[in-house]
Design a protein around this motif. Structure first.
Motif, PDB file in Angstrom:
ATOM      1  N   GLY A 236       0.837  -1.189   0.000  1.00  0.00           N
ATOM      2  CA  GLY A 236       0.000   0.000   0.000  1.00  0.00           C
ATOM      3  C   GLY A 236       0.871   1.237   0.000  1.00  0.00           C
ATOM      4  N   GLY A 237       0.638   2.164  -0.927  1.00  0.00           N
ATOM      5  CA  GLY A 237       1.439   3.389  -0.992  1.00  0.00           C
ATOM      6  C   GLY A 237       2.908   3.083  -1.201  1.00  0.00           C
ATOM      7  N   THR A 238       3.788   3.829  -0.486  1.00  0.00           N
ATOM      8  CA  THR A 238       5.226   3.610  -0.619  1.00  0.00           C
ATOM      9  C   THR A 238       5.688   2.363   0.126  1.00  0.00           C
ATOM     10  N   GLY A 239       4.748   1.630   0.740  1.00  0.00           N
ATOM     11  CA  GLY A 239       5.072   0.295   1.227  1.00  0.00           C
ATOM     12  C   GLY A 239       5.461  -0.631   0.095  1.00  0.00           C
ATOM     13  N   LEU A 240       5.272  -0.167  -1.122  1.00  0.00           N
ATOM     14  CA  LEU A 240       5.716  -0.921  -2.296  1.00  0.00           C
ATOM     15  C   LEU A 240       7.233  -1.104  -2.303  1.00  0.00           C
ATOM     16  N   ALA A 241       7.988  -0.132  -1.782  1.00  0.00           N
ATOM     17  CA  ALA A 241       9.449  -0.134  -1.934  1.00  0.00           C
ATOM     18  C   ALA A 241      10.106  -1.443  -1.487  1.00  0.00           C
ATOM     19  N   PRO A 242       9.955  -1.873  -0.230  1.00  0.00           N
ATOM     20  CA  PRO A 242      10.661  -3.105   0.169  1.00  0.00           C
ATOM     21  C   PRO A 242      10.145  -4.344  -0.555  1.00  0.00           C
ATOM     22  N   LEU A 243       8.875  -4.341  -0.970  1.00  0.00           N
ATOM     23  CA  LEU A 243       8.327  -5.509  -1.651  1.00  0.00           C
ATOM     24  C   LEU A 243       8.813  -5.578  -3.092  1.00  0.00           C
ATOM     25  N   ARG A 244       9.000  -4.429  -3.727  1.00  0.00           N
ATOM     26  CA  ARG A 244       9.605  -4.449  -5.059  1.00  0.00           C
ATOM     27  C   ARG A 244      11.034  -4.953  -4.982  1.00  0.00           C
ATOM     28  N   ALA A 245      11.730  -4.627  -3.886  1.00  0.00           N
ATOM     29  CA  ALA A 245      13.090  -5.134  -3.698  1.00  0.00           C
ATOM     30  C   ALA A 245      13.090  -6.662  -3.591  1.00  0.00           C
ATOM     31  N   LEU A 246      12.053  -7.226  -2.958  1.00  0.00           N
ATOM     32  CA  LEU A 246      11.956  -8.685  -2.880  1.00  0.00           C
ATOM     33  C   LEU A 246      11.761  -9.299  -4.265  1.00  0.00           C
ATOM     34  N   VAL A 247      10.945  -8.641  -5.095  1.00  0.00           N
ATOM     35  CA  VAL A 247      10.754  -9.132  -6.465  1.00  0.00           C
ATOM     36  C   VAL A 247      12.089  -9.132  -7.201  1.00  0.00           C
ATOM     37  N   GLU A 248      12.867  -8.073  -7.060  1.00  0.00           N
ATOM     38  CA  GLU A 248      14.172  -8.007  -7.718  1.00  0.00           C
ATOM     39  C   GLU A 248      15.116  -9.079  -7.176  1.00  0.00           C
ATOM     40  N   GLN A 249      14.997  -9.381  -5.893  1.00  0.00           N
ATOM     41  CA  GLN A 249      15.833 -10.438  -5.327  1.00  0.00           C
ATOM     42  C   GLN A 249      15.516 -11.785  -5.961  1.00  0.00           C
ATOM     43  N   VAL A 250      14.229 -12.092  -6.131  1.00  0.00           N
ATOM     44  CA  VAL A 250      13.848 -13.338  -6.786  1.00  0.00           C
ATOM     45  C   VAL A 250      14.312 -13.331  -8.241  1.00  0.00           C
ATOM     46  N   ALA A 251      14.192 -12.179  -8.903  1.00  0.00           N
ATOM     47  CA  ALA A 251      14.590 -12.084 -10.312  1.00  0.00           C
ATOM     48  C   ALA A 251      16.081 -12.322 -10.495  1.00  0.00           C
ATOM     49  N   ALA A 252      16.879 -11.939  -9.489  1.00  0.00           N
ATOM     50  CA  ALA A 252      18.330 -12.115  -9.596  1.00  0.00           C
ATOM     51  C   ALA A 252      18.739 -13.575  -9.510  1.00  0.00           C
ATOM     52  N   ALA A 253      17.904 -14.413  -8.888  1.00  0.00           N
ATOM     53  CA  ALA A 253      18.221 -15.845  -8.763  1.00  0.00           C
ATOM     54  C   ALA A 253      16.918 -16.633  -8.792  1.00  0.00           C
ATOM     55  N   PRO A 254      16.276 -16.740  -9.954  1.00  0.00           N
ATOM     56  CA  PRO A 254      14.989 -17.450 -10.045  1.00  0.00           C
ATOM     57  C   PRO A 254      15.107 -18.887  -9.535  1.00  0.00           C
ATOM     58  N   ASP A 255      14.131 -19.304  -8.736  1.00  0.00           N
ATOM     59  CA  ASP A 255      14.190 -20.632  -8.136  1.00  0.00           C
ATOM     60  C   ASP A 255      12.898 -21.417  -8.341  1.00  0.00           C
ATOM     61  N   GLY A 256      12.098 -20.994  -9.319  1.00  0.00           N
ATOM     62  CA  GLY A 256      10.891 -21.726  -9.639  1.00  0.00           C
ATOM     63  C   GLY A 256       9.650 -21.253  -8.921  1.00  0.00           C
TER      64      GLY A 256
END
Length: 368
Positions: A249-269
């Motif tokens: 919600g709102g700028t609470g997006l920031a840390p969750l987008r970082a999690l998406v990028e973390q998964v993207a850096a090492a996809p694990d299925g």
């Protein structure tokens, strides 16, 4: 032991007024005073951060989370520079400097109030230092980008001079020289990058002096200070490959987008569903970056949740948590970050559906 003085006590109010009258250039005098009493104790370049930070703690006025940010920084600083055995010397130099720079406001009763406040301040710093880890207390970064996707939100891109060891989902204290001594928590919106840049999302709240300056005044080329990162309960379990349901919600997006990028850096299925809450479609401030992520990864599904947009698709109308419940699947780990009202409502609603508490991740309060 000195007795406490309430924040609304006349002497404490006078102390706060005296501190507000101190020019930031008094930091140089503070360093000289300390150097005379204990040569080589404190690097000259760091004197302003100590002086303004100690002054803020001395007079109080910050809310618990922002006080915790300041204590996080000073606790690490006292440990990093090995200052705990010299805390009394530093405190005395601070009071002597403030007294010189606030005449004729500085009166005898202020000395008593200041000494009592200093006792509490030193005790709080000792406690923070005992909880601090090793490593630097702050990092200088340069603002290289300042975008305004909406009237009250800014996206700052900063470049580190020295590598900042943060992990996705963490938060860290941030301070601008425009308002020294005031530290606020912000979460990087990206996983660590090869070029060392960090993206910070800032919403200018009505009473937020720091957020207002970061969102409306800071420009590329300026410097900021970043403090030591801290876990808030939003970091991924590296031993797990469970699918993820992320609710922002709102700028609470920031840390969750970082999690998406973390998964993207090492996809694990694993598959990831990111629910992004906003009032209307035009309030989706990070839409371009989200669209790029969506197009780049077939395991990622991004769903807007629009609470007040009659033009939205029916499946996208509603608050973020309600929309998220429609996308929940057994076995998902759920991470939520956003306004206090959303977070307060989240755990009871999720647990009522039989979702195990261990799978629900909310940001922990940063208080002291």
């Amino acid at each position: 032991m000195p007795t406490a003085i309430d924040d609304d006590h006349p002497a404490h109010v006078d102390l706060a007024a005296a501190w507000e009258s101190v020019d930031v250039r008094a930091a140089a005098d503070f360093w000289c005073t300390l150097e005379d009493r204990r040569p080589g104790l404190l690097p000259h370049r760091d004197a302003p951060l100590f002086f303004t930070g100690l002054g803020r703690l001395l007079v109080g006025g910050d809310d618990p989370a922002n006080r915790a940010a300041l204590l996080r920084v000073l606790g690490h600083a006292y440990r990093h520079f090995d200052l705990l055995t010299h805390a009394t010397t530093i405190g005395d130099a601070l009071l002597a400097t403030v007294a010189r720079h606030t005449r004729p406001l500085w009166k005898p009763q202020l000395t008593i109030a200041a000494e009592r406040a200093l006792y509490r301040t030193t005790h709080a710093i000792r406690r923070a230092a005992a909880q601090a880890g090793d490593g630097r207390a702050w990092w200088h970064v340069e603002v290289i980008g300042h975008d305004r996707p909406s009237s009250d939100i800014a996206i700052l891109t900063v470049r580190q001079w020295r590598r900042l060891p943060f992990q996705p989902g963490q938060t860290l204290p941030v301070c601008t020289p425009r308002l020294p001594g005031h530290w606020r928590w912000l979460s990087p919106a990206n996983a660590p990058r090869a070029d060392g840049t960090v993206e910070l999302h800032v919403r200018a709240v009505p009473a937020g002096t720091v957020s207002h300056r970061l969102a409306h005044e800071v420009r590329p080329g300026e410097l900021l200070w970043l403090g030591p990162p801290v876990d808030t309960g939003l970091s991924l379990d590296l031993a797990s490959t469970n699918d993820l349901l992320l609710v922002a919600g709102g700028t609470g997006l920031a840390p969750l987008r970082a999690l998406v990028e973390q998964v993207a850096a090492a996809p694990d299925g694993r598959r990831v569903t990111l629910i992004v809450g906003a009032r209307t479609f035009t309030d989706l401030y990070d839409a371009i970056a989200l669209d790029k992520l969506q197009c780049a990864h077939d395991w990622l599904t991004i769903v807007p949740a629009l609470s007040d947009d009659p033009c939205a698709e029916p499946a996208e109308q509603g608050d973020a948590l309600t929309i998220a419940l429609g996308h929940h699947r057994p076995g998902q780990d759920i991470y939520l970050c956003g306004p206090p009202a959303m977070l307060a409502d989240a755990r009871p609603r999720l647990c009522a559906l039989g979702i195990p508490a261990a799978r629900i991740h909310l940001p922990k309060g940063l208080t002291c």
